[in-house]
Design a protein around this motif. Structure first.
Motif, PDB file in Angstrom:
ATOM      1  N   VAL A 217       0.844  -1.203   0.000  1.00 12.03           N
ATOM      2  CA  VAL A 217       0.000   0.000   0.000  1.00 12.03           C
ATOM      3  C   VAL A 217       0.873   1.244   0.000  1.00 12.03           C
ATOM      4  O   VAL A 217       0.653   2.181  -0.783  1.00 12.03           O
ATOM      5  CB  VAL A 217      -0.951   0.002   1.215  1.00 12.03           C
ATOM      6  CG1 VAL A 217      -1.766   1.296   1.246  1.00 12.03           C
ATOM      7  CG2 VAL A 217      -1.873  -1.203   1.176  1.00 12.03           C
ATOM      8  N   SER A 220       2.549   1.780  -3.375  1.00 11.44           N
ATOM      9  CA  SER A 220       1.612   2.281  -4.384  1.00 11.44           C
ATOM     10  C   SER A 220       1.325   3.761  -4.187  1.00 11.44           C
ATOM     11  O   SER A 220       1.277   4.540  -5.146  1.00 11.44           O
ATOM     12  CB  SER A 220       0.305   1.484  -4.324  1.00 11.44           C
ATOM     13  OG  SER A 220       0.531   0.120  -4.610  1.00 11.44           O
ATOM     14  N   MET A 221       1.126   4.166  -2.923  1.00 18.84           N
ATOM     15  CA  MET A 221       0.836   5.572  -2.646  1.00 18.84           C
ATOM     16  C   MET A 221       2.027   6.464  -2.993  1.00 18.84           C
ATOM     17  O   MET A 221       1.855   7.559  -3.534  1.00 18.84           O
ATOM     18  CB  MET A 221       0.467   5.739  -1.170  1.00 18.84           C
ATOM     19  CG  MET A 221      -0.892   5.179  -0.825  1.00 18.84           C
ATOM     20  SD  MET A 221      -1.330   5.524   0.889  1.00 18.84           S
ATOM     21  CE  MET A 221      -3.032   4.942   0.911  1.00 18.84           C
ATOM     22  N   SER A 225       1.830   9.383  -5.821  1.00 24.16           N
ATOM     23  CA  SER A 225       1.888  10.770  -5.341  1.00 24.16           C
ATOM     24  C   SER A 225       2.957  11.599  -6.029  1.00 24.16           C
ATOM     25  O   SER A 225       2.850  12.826  -6.122  1.00 24.16           O
ATOM     26  CB  SER A 225       2.140  10.790  -3.837  1.00 24.16           C
ATOM     27  OG  SER A 225       3.452  10.309  -3.560  1.00 24.16           O
ATOM     28  N   ASP A 247       1.107  -2.888   5.538  1.00 23.99           N
ATOM     29  CA  ASP A 247      -0.226  -2.984   4.945  1.00 23.99           C
ATOM     30  C   ASP A 247      -1.292  -3.088   6.031  1.00 23.99           C
ATOM     31  O   ASP A 247      -2.392  -2.533   5.897  1.00 23.99           O
ATOM     32  CB  ASP A 247      -0.301  -4.211   4.024  1.00 23.99           C
ATOM     33  CG  ASP A 247       0.552  -4.038   2.767  1.00 23.99           C
ATOM     34  OD1 ASP A 247       0.873  -2.882   2.431  1.00 23.99           O
ATOM     35  OD2 ASP A 247       0.897  -5.060   2.149  1.00 23.99           O
ATOM     36  N   PHE A 250      -2.297   0.348   7.355  1.00 22.31           N
ATOM     37  CA  PHE A 250      -3.265   1.057   6.517  1.00 22.31           C
ATOM     38  C   PHE A 250      -4.659   0.436   6.646  1.00 22.31           C
ATOM     39  O   PHE A 250      -5.672   1.144   6.661  1.00 22.31           O
ATOM     40  CB  PHE A 250      -2.815   1.035   5.057  1.00 22.31           C
ATOM     41  CG  PHE A 250      -1.765   2.055   4.731  1.00 22.31           C
ATOM     42  CD1 PHE A 250      -2.107   3.392   4.570  1.00 22.31           C
ATOM     43  CD2 PHE A 250      -0.436   1.696   4.586  1.00 22.31           C
ATOM     44  CE1 PHE A 250      -1.147   4.350   4.272  1.00 22.31           C
ATOM     45  CE2 PHE A 250       0.531   2.639   4.285  1.00 22.31           C
ATOM     46  CZ  PHE A 250       0.175   3.970   4.129  1.00 22.31           C
ATOM     47  N   ASN A 258      -9.803   9.328   7.319  1.00 26.41           N
ATOM     48  CA  ASN A 258     -10.075   8.912   5.940  1.00 26.41           C
ATOM     49  C   ASN A 258      -8.978   9.450   5.033  1.00 26.41           C
ATOM     50  O   ASN A 258      -9.091  10.524   4.433  1.00 26.41           O
ATOM     51  CB  ASN A 258     -11.446   9.409   5.488  1.00 26.41           C
ATOM     52  CG  ASN A 258     -11.889   8.747   4.197  1.00 26.41           C
ATOM     53  OD1 ASN A 258     -11.072   8.167   3.480  1.00 26.41           O
ATOM     54  ND2 ASN A 258     -13.176   8.842   3.906  1.00 26.41           N
ATOM     55  N   PHE A 259      -7.912   8.694   4.939  1.00 22.94           N
ATOM     56  CA  PHE A 259      -6.736   9.124   4.189  1.00 22.94           C
ATOM     57  C   PHE A 259      -7.058   9.317   2.713  1.00 22.94           C
ATOM     58  O   PHE A 259      -6.619  10.270   2.073  1.00 22.94           O
ATOM     59  CB  PHE A 259      -5.618   8.094   4.373  1.00 22.94           C
ATOM     60  CG  PHE A 259      -4.319   8.466   3.723  1.00 22.94           C
ATOM     61  CD1 PHE A 259      -3.394   9.256   4.378  1.00 22.94           C
ATOM     62  CD2 PHE A 259      -4.015   8.023   2.444  1.00 22.94           C
ATOM     63  CE1 PHE A 259      -2.199   9.608   3.778  1.00 22.94           C
ATOM     64  CE2 PHE A 259      -2.825   8.361   1.828  1.00 22.94           C
ATOM     65  CZ  PHE A 259      -1.910   9.152   2.509  1.00 22.94           C
ATOM     66  N   GLN A 260      -7.861   8.386   2.156  1.00 24.49           N
ATOM     67  CA  GLN A 260      -8.122   8.427   0.723  1.00 24.49           C
ATOM     68  C   GLN A 260      -8.933   9.646   0.299  1.00 24.49           C
ATOM     69  O   GLN A 260      -8.880  10.055  -0.858  1.00 24.49           O
ATOM     70  CB  GLN A 260      -8.853   7.142   0.299  1.00 24.49           C
ATOM     71  CG  GLN A 260      -8.023   5.877   0.444  1.00 24.49           C
ATOM     72  CD  GLN A 260      -6.797   5.875  -0.465  1.00 24.49           C
ATOM     73  OE1 GLN A 260      -6.728   6.642  -1.403  1.00 24.49           O
ATOM     74  NE2 GLN A 260      -5.830   5.023  -0.165  1.00 24.49           N
ATOM     75  N   SER A 261      -9.699  10.236   1.216  1.00 27.10           N
ATOM     76  CA  SER A 261     -10.531  11.385   0.865  1.00 27.10           C
ATOM     77  C   SER A 261      -9.762  12.701   0.872  1.00 27.10           C
ATOM     78  O   SER A 261     -10.303  13.738   0.487  1.00 27.10           O
ATOM     79  CB  SER A 261     -11.710  11.494   1.840  1.00 27.10           C
ATOM     80  OG  SER A 261     -11.254  11.816   3.145  1.00 27.10           O
ATOM     81  N   ALA A 264      -4.915  15.858  -3.004  1.00 28.65           N
ATOM     82  CA  ALA A 264      -3.579  15.364  -3.353  1.00 28.65           C
ATOM     83  C   ALA A 264      -2.472  16.058  -2.576  1.00 28.65           C
ATOM     84  O   ALA A 264      -1.497  15.411  -2.153  1.00 28.65           O
ATOM     85  CB  ALA A 264      -3.351  15.531  -4.857  1.00 28.65           C
ATOM     86  N   LYS A 267      -2.339  14.619   0.948  1.00 25.37           N
ATOM     87  CA  LYS A 267      -1.782  13.269   0.928  1.00 25.37           C
ATOM     88  C   LYS A 267      -0.256  13.336   0.845  1.00 25.37           C
ATOM     89  O   LYS A 267       0.456  12.599   1.539  1.00 25.37           O
ATOM     90  CB  LYS A 267      -2.323  12.491  -0.270  1.00 25.37           C
ATOM     91  CG  LYS A 267      -3.735  11.970  -0.121  1.00 25.37           C
ATOM     92  CD  LYS A 267      -4.123  11.147  -1.342  1.00 25.37           C
ATOM     93  CE  LYS A 267      -5.565  10.657  -1.241  1.00 25.37           C
ATOM     94  NZ  LYS A 267      -5.962   9.899  -2.447  1.00 25.37           N
TER      95      LYS A 267
END
Length: 418
Positions: A217, A220-221, A225, A247, A250, A258-261, A264, A267
C-alpha cells in the motif's frame, strides 16, 4: 559566649558543606546542543549532522564549549559532504567544536597572529590524525576589517581550511557559545572528495519498499503521489530516514482518519511527514538526543509544524505524532545515506487529523507493539500533548533542586538534634 558561637559554627559546618555540595551539583546540567539550535531553521542541516554523526551526544557531557555552526545556505552549496565517508564527516564536525568557551568579546581580543584552541577532534580515538597542532584551530582577529577567522594551523592544509565568524547565535550559562561561520573547516590530511561505498544517488525507494514485503500500500501511494522523487533527490547531504507503515497499518486506520478522501496536496504532506531529512540508523534513533524531529513536511509548512517526537520505550523506538503512537517493527533498508524502517501505525499529523479527535490517540485496529501495551508501560507524555523539551528539563531540574534541598534540610535538623 564566644566559645558557644564557636561551638555552634563548628556544629553546623558539616551541614553547610553538605548543603553547598548538593546545591552546586544541581546547577550542573547537560548540554542539549540540538535543542539550542532548534529555534534557528537556517542551522537545521548542521544540527542534523550533529545528531547523525553522534557528536551531539558527545557534547551532552561537556560543561564548556564553543560551537561553530555552518548555515544551510553555505552547507548546501558545498559539494564536500555528499561523497564523503561518514567517519570523515564526523571528524570534520568535531573540528567545529572548540573545547573552550569563547564569548563575543573574546573573539575580538585575539591578536593577528592568533591563538591555538583545542577542538573535539583532538579527543577522538582517531587521535593519530590529530597529533601535534592538527587537533587545534587558530583563532585570529583583524581590527581593521573587524573580522574573526578560524583556520587550520597546518601550513599545507588544503581549502576549505578557514572560516570567518558571521554572528553570535547564542550564549548560555557562561559556558556555551554558538557562532555562525561562512564555511566548513577541514582538518589537515582530509580529502572529503574521495569516493565511498554508498548506494548510487537516485536509489529506487519504491523498489526497496516493495522488496521489503508487507508494504504494498505504501509503495503504491508513494508511486502515485510523485513525492518519492523528492525523497530520492534528498539522499544527498545528511541523507534521509523513512518510516513506512505496513499494509496492516493502513487496513486498521480508524474511520475518522479517511486518508483516501484527502486532496492530493495533503496526501503528499502526510507522506512527507514520514520522512526525516537526516540519516538515522536504528542505534541512533534509540539514543536520539533531541526527541522532537522535523520532517520533510516541516520544510514545506514551517518550523514547529509536522514534527515527530521520537524516543525509546521498552526497548523499541516509539514515534509520537500527538494523536498517534507507532513503533518501529523492522529495518527495511539501512545503507548510508538512506534508512527505511517498517512501523506499526500510519503517522497521522495533528495539523491535518487533529480536529477529528484532539483528546486521544487515534487507533482502534489490530494491536501493535506499542498500542497493545498498557498505559503504565509508557511515560505520561505519550498520553498528553507533548511539552517542549526545554520545559520538561526545567521542571525536572526544579523538582530535583527542591527534593535535594529538602533532604539536606532534614539532614541538618537530624544532625542538630542528635
Amino acid at each position: 559566649m564566644a566559645i558557644n558561637i564557636s561551638l555552634l559554627i563548628s556544629h553546623f559546618t558539616p551541614f553547610i558543606s553538605l548543603y553547598l555540595l548538593f546545591h552546586t551539583t544541581t546547577t550542573i546540567s547537560a548540554v542539549n546542543i540540538t535543542h539550542l539550535l532548534s529555534p534557528f531553521p537556517d542551522l537545521s542541516d548542521f544540527s542534523a549532522l550533529l545528531s547523525a554523526t553522534t557528536v551531539a551526544a558527545a557534547l551532552s557531557h561537556r560543561s564548556s564549549l564553543t560551537l561553530l555552526a555552518v548555515p544551510n545556505s553555505f552547507l548546501r552549496s558545498s559539494s564536500l559532504l555528499r561523497p564523503s565517508p561518514p567517519s570523515n564527516i564526523a571528524d570534520v564536525i568535531r573540528y567545529h567544536v572548540l573545547l573552550q568557551h569563547l564569548t563575543p568579546n573574546d573573539l575580538t581580543g585575539f591578536s593577528p597572529s592568533g591563538k591555538l584552541v583545542p577542538t573535539l577532534f583532538k579527543t577522538t580515538s582517531r587521535d593519530s590524525r590529530a597529533t601535534s597542532n592538527l587537533g587545534y584551530v587558530n583563532v585570529t582577529y583583524d581590527g581593521q576589517t573587524n573580522t574573526t577567522t578560524v583556520s587550520s594551523p597546518a601550513a599545507y592544509s588544503q581549502p576549505p581550511n578557514s572560516a570567518t565568524v558571521i554572528s553570535v547565535i547564542k550564549t548560555l550559562n557562561h559556558n556555551v557559545s554558538i557562532f555562525s561561520v561562512n564555511s566548513l573547516i577541514v582538518p589537515y590530511g582530509f580529502d572529503l572528495l574521495t569516493s565511498e561505498t554508498r548506494p548510487p544517488l537516485g536509489l529506487n525507494i519504491t523498489k526497496a519498499i516493495t522488496d521489503g514485503h508487507n508494504f504494498n500500500v505504501a509503495a503504491s501511494m508513494l508511486a502515485a503521489s510523485g513525492v518519492v522523487q523528492e525523497f530520492e533527490s534528498d539522499e544527498n547531504g545528511a541523507g534521509i530516514t523513512m518510516f513506512v507503515p505496513t499494509d496492516d497499518a493502513f487496513a486498521n486506520l480508524p474511520a475518522t482518519a479517511n486518508f483516501q478522501s484527502l486532496p492530493a496536496d495533503k496526501k503528499a504532506d502526510v507522506l512527507r511527514f514520514h520522512v526525516l531529512h537526516s540519516y538515522y540508523p536504528l542505534g541512533s534513533l534509540q539514543s536520539i538526543v533531541n526527541p522532537v524531529q522535523p520532517t520533510l513536511a516541516t520544510e514545506d509548512k514551517g518550523a514547529g509544524m509536522f514534527t515527530l517526537n521520537i524516543s525509546r520505550v521498552n526497548g523499541s523506538v516509539a514515534i509520537n505524532t500527538g494523536i498517534v503512537i507507532a513503533s518501529v517493527t523492522q529495518t527495511v533498508l539501512d545503507q548510508n545515506p538512506v534508512a527505511i524502517f517498517g512501523i506499526s501505525r500510519v503517522l497521522l499529523p495533528k495539523e491535518i487529523f487533529g480536529k477529528n479527535d484532539e483528546n486521544a490517540p487515534v487507533g482502534n485496529g489490530a494491536p501493535s507493539p506499542v498500542s497493545s501495551s498498557s498505559p503504565g508501560d509508557f511515560p505520561p507524555e505519550f498520553f498528553v500533548p507533548s511539552s517542549p523539551p526545554a520545559n520538561r528539563e526545567e521542571l525536572h531540574s526544579s523538582a530535583t533542586v527542591r527534593c535535594v534541598n529538602f533532604v539536606v534540610f532534614c539532614t541538618g535538623l537530624l544532625y542538630v538534634f542528635v
